[in-house]
Design an enzyme around this catalytic site. Structure first.
Site, PDB file in Angstrom:
ATOM      1  N   ASP A   1       0.835  -1.209   0.000  1.00 38.20           N
ATOM      2  CA  ASP A   1       0.000   0.000   0.000  1.00 38.20           C
ATOM      3  C   ASP A   1       0.871   1.260   0.000  1.00 38.20           C
ATOM      4  OD1 ASP A   1      -2.371   1.403  -0.010  1.00 38.20           O
ATOM      5  OD2 ASP A   1      -2.707   1.221   2.147  1.00 38.20           O
TER       6      ASP A   1
ATOM      7  N   HIS B   1       2.315   3.496  -8.963  1.00 37.28           N
ATOM      8  CA  HIS B   1       2.157   2.050  -9.194  1.00 37.28           C
ATOM      9  C   HIS B   1       3.355   1.509  -9.973  1.00 37.28           C
ATOM     10  CE1 HIS B   1      -1.756   2.356  -7.493  1.00 37.28           C
ATOM     11  NE2 HIS B   1      -2.297   3.008  -8.510  1.00 37.28           N
TER      12      HIS B   1
ATOM     13  N   LEU C   1      10.333 -20.707  -4.612  1.00 39.38           N
ATOM     14  CA  LEU C   1       9.379 -19.799  -3.958  1.00 39.38           C
ATOM     15  C   LEU C   1       8.036 -19.934  -4.653  1.00 39.38           C
ATOM     16  CD1 LEU C   1       8.923 -17.261  -2.020  1.00 39.38           C
ATOM     17  CD2 LEU C   1       9.290 -15.872  -4.067  1.00 39.38           C
TER      18      LEU C   1
HETATM   19  C1  IPE Z   1      -5.447  -2.687  -0.082  1.00 37.37           C
HETATM   20  O1  IPE Z   1      -5.091  -1.356  -0.261  1.00 37.37           O
HETATM   21  C2  IPE Z   1      -5.432  -3.404  -1.398  1.00 37.37           C
HETATM   22  C3  IPE Z   1      -4.115  -3.570  -2.013  1.00 37.37           C
HETATM   23  C4  IPE Z   1      -2.977  -3.252  -1.486  1.00 37.37           C
HETATM   24  C5  IPE Z   1      -4.113  -4.161  -3.308  1.00 37.37           C
HETATM   25  P1  IPE Z   1      -6.196  -0.220  -0.409  1.00 37.37           P
HETATM   26  O2  IPE Z   1      -5.470   1.055  -0.550  1.00 37.37           O
HETATM   27  O3  IPE Z   1      -7.154  -0.592  -1.491  1.00 37.37           O
HETATM   28  O4  IPE Z   1      -6.967  -0.330   0.976  1.00 37.37           O
HETATM   29  P2  IPE Z   1      -7.718   0.766   1.837  1.00 37.37           P
HETATM   30  O5  IPE Z   1      -8.729   1.411   0.931  1.00 37.37           O
HETATM   31  O6  IPE Z   1      -6.685   1.745   2.311  1.00 37.37           O
HETATM   32  O7  IPE Z   1      -8.312   0.011   2.973  1.00 37.37           O
HETATM   33  C1  IPE Z   2      -1.547   0.299  -3.350  1.00 37.70           C
HETATM   34  O1  IPE Z   2      -1.374   1.675  -3.398  1.00 37.70           O
HETATM   35  C2  IPE Z   2      -1.849  -0.302  -4.702  1.00 37.70           C
HETATM   36  C3  IPE Z   2      -3.241  -0.701  -4.889  1.00 37.70           C
HETATM   37  C4  IPE Z   2      -4.162  -0.673  -3.975  1.00 37.70           C
HETATM   38  C5  IPE Z   2      -3.617  -1.186  -6.189  1.00 37.70           C
HETATM   39  P1  IPE Z   2      -2.595   2.697  -3.357  1.00 37.70           P
HETATM   40  O2  IPE Z   2      -2.996   2.993  -4.766  1.00 37.70           O
HETATM   41  O3  IPE Z   2      -3.675   2.208  -2.490  1.00 37.70           O
HETATM   42  O4  IPE Z   2      -1.883   3.961  -2.718  1.00 37.70           O
HETATM   43  P2  IPE Z   2      -2.485   4.955  -1.624  1.00 37.70           P
HETATM   44  O5  IPE Z   2      -3.006   4.102  -0.496  1.00 37.70           O
HETATM   45  O6  IPE Z   2      -3.561   5.731  -2.297  1.00 37.70           O
HETATM   46  O7  IPE Z   2      -1.319   5.799  -1.214  1.00 37.70           O
HETATM   47 MG    MG Z   3      -4.066   2.398  -0.540  1.00 36.65          MG
END
Ligand code: IPE
Ligand code: IPE
Ligand code: MG
Length: 249
Positions: free
Chosen positions: A27, A44, A138
Site C-alpha cells: 500500500d 504504481h 518460492l
Molecule cells: C489494499 O489497499 C489493497 C491492495 C494493497 C491491493 P487499499 O489502498 O485498497 O486499501 P484501503 O482502501 O486503504 O483500505
Molecule cells: C496500493 O497503493 C496499490 C493498490 C491498492 C492497487 P494505493 O494505490 O492504495 O496507494 P495509496 O493508499 O492511495 O497511497
Molecule cells: Mg491504498
C-alpha cells in the site's frame, strides 16, 4: 546487494526460523506519487521495482510462500483510468519478469476472481502461471481482484454443493474442509503479514488465514520498500513470542 542488506540477511539467517509464508499488503503507491507531484500510475509503476526486490529477497531469506495483495475487488471501484494503468502494469510486469521468475525457480499462482480481468491481462497471467509451473524455490501468490469475504463465501458455497451432491457428509464440514476450498488450499497460513504505508487495517485480505499471523505495519510507502525492509520485518517476526492462546512454556 549493499553491505547493509547482506548484514541483515546474515542476521535473519542466524535469527531463528524464517517465516514459511509472508503476506504483504502493498500500500501507499498513490501517496508516494502525490509526494512527488506525480500522477498515481507513476506510483504504481515505481511499486513494480519493490515487487522485484521483495521476490528476490524472499528467495534469499528462504521464505517458501510469498502472497502479495496487488489488487482488491474493492479496487474495481477506482477510476477507470487508474484501473487501466494497473492492468497495463500487470501485463508489463509479466512481460518483463516471466523469464527471470522462471529462472529463479519461482512458481506463480493467482488468487481472486480472475473472471473480472480483461482478456489481455487474464491471458498474460495465465501464461505466467503456465510458464512458472513447477518452480520449487518460492511460491508467489498474486492476489488480484481478491476479496477475502468473497473467497470464504465461495468456499462455503462449494462445501454446500459437495454436501448436496453427496460428495461430503454434513459431519465432515469443519475448519479443514473449509480451508481446503479456499484459494490457499494446502498452503501454510501466513506467519507474517506486512502492511506498508502505515494503515492499521487488513482491508479484506486473507481474513481466515491470518487468525494467528504476526502483524508488521511499517510507515514505508510501497515503492520505497526494499530488501532491507523485508529483512527488518523478518527480524521483528523472529523476536516475537507466538503463543497461539497458550501460556509461555
Ligand atoms: C489494499 O489497499 C489493497 C491492495 C494493497 C491491493 P487499499 O489502498 O485498497 O486499501 P484501503 O482502501 O486503504 O483500505
Ligand atoms: C496500493 O497503493 C496499490 C493498490 C491498492 C492497487 P494505493 O494505490 O492504495 O496507494 P495509496 O493508499 O492511495 O497511497
Ligand atoms: Mg491504498
Amino acid at each position: 546487494m549493499t553491505t547493509d542488506a547482506g548484514e541483515l540477511l546474515e542476521r535473519v539467517r542466524a535469527g531463528g526460523p524464517v517465516p514459511r509464508h509472508v503476506a504483504i499488503i502493498m500500500d501507499g503507491n498513490g501517496r508516494w506519487a502525490r509526494e512527488r507531484h506525480l500522477p498515481r500510475p507513476l506510483g504504481h509503476r515505481a511499486g513494480m521495482q519493490a515487487v522485484r526486490e521483495t521476490v528476490e529477497a524472499s528467495i534469499a531469506a528462504g521464505v517458501g510462500v510469498l502472497t502479495l495483495f496487488a489488487f482488491s475487488e474493492e479496487n474495481w471501484n477506482r477510476p477507470r483510468t487508474e484501473i487501466g494503468a494497473l492492468m497495463g502494469l500487470l501485463e508489463e510486469y509479466i512481460g518483463r519478469e516471466t523469464e527471470e521468475l522462471r529462472g529463479n525457480g519461482v512458481e506463480v499462482r493467482a488468487l481472486g476472481d480472475l473472471t473480472r480481468l480483461q482478456p489481455p491481462a487474464r491471458e498474460a497471467l495465465d501464461r505466467l502461471i503456465d510458464a512458472t509451473r513447477g518452480g520449487t524455490k518460492l511460491l508467489l501468490n498474486l492476489a488480484i481482484s481478491y476479496s477475502s469475504r468473497a473467497e470464504i463465501a465461495r468456499a462455503a458455497r462449494r462445501l454446500a454443493e459437495d454436501v448436496v451432491q453427496g460428495r461430503l457428509a454434513l459431519e465432515d464440514v469443519d475448519e479443514d474442509a473449509l480451508a481446503l476450498r479456499l484459494y490457499t488450499a494446502g498452503l501454510p497460513d501466513p506467519d507474517l503479514l506486512v502492511r506498508t504505508s502505515g494503515e492499521q487495517r487488513v482491508s479484506n485480505f486473507l481474513l481466515w488465514q491470518i487468525a494467528y499471523t504476526e502483524l508488521f505495519i511499517t510507515p514505508v510507502l510501497w515503492p520505497d520498500f526494499s530488501r532491507l525492509h523485508l529483512y527488518e520485518a523478518i527480524l521483528a517476526y523472529q523476536g516475537r513470542e507466538r503463543r497461539f492462546g497458550r501460556v509461555t512454556a
